[in-house]
Design a protein around this motif. Structure first.
Motif: not given
Length: 95
Positions: A67-74, A81-85, A87-91
């Motif tokens: 277990v290691k620290p992860s990057w911040p979601i921001e 290209p697109e993000e929603e809630d 998470q990555f938003k994909v077609p």
């Protein structure tokens, strides 16, 4: 078993290749030579030889999960290209 011109035409069609008549005959001859050579394996005495998937013993080299620290979601979504809630938003790929 032998490869016919019709077999070569079928494979060429699947691969979207356009072959001349000379190429079809050449490939049929080459593929038949490969099959003839492979038939030599049937002459080998394989009694008492266990089936293998690889000639050398293999073992997966795995590390322990840590277990290691992860990057911040921001920061992770910064170049998305697109993000929603968060998470990555994909077609959509399914209708």
């Amino acid at each position: 078993m032998s490869i016919t011109i019709k077999d070569v035409e079928h494979v060429a069609n699947l691969a979207r290749l356009e072959l001349s008549e000379a190429e079809k005959e050449q490939f049929a001859g080459q593929l038949n030579a490969i099959l003839k050579y492979a038939e030599k394996l049937n002459e080998l005495d394989t009694d008492g030889i266990e089936p293998t998937s690889h000639v050398l013993p293999l073992a997966n080299v795995m590390r322990e999960d840590a277990v290691k620290p992860s990057w911040p979601i921001e920061k992770v979504l910064l170049n998305a290209p697109e993000e929603e809630d968060g998470q990555f938003k994909v077609p959509a790929v399914l209708e």
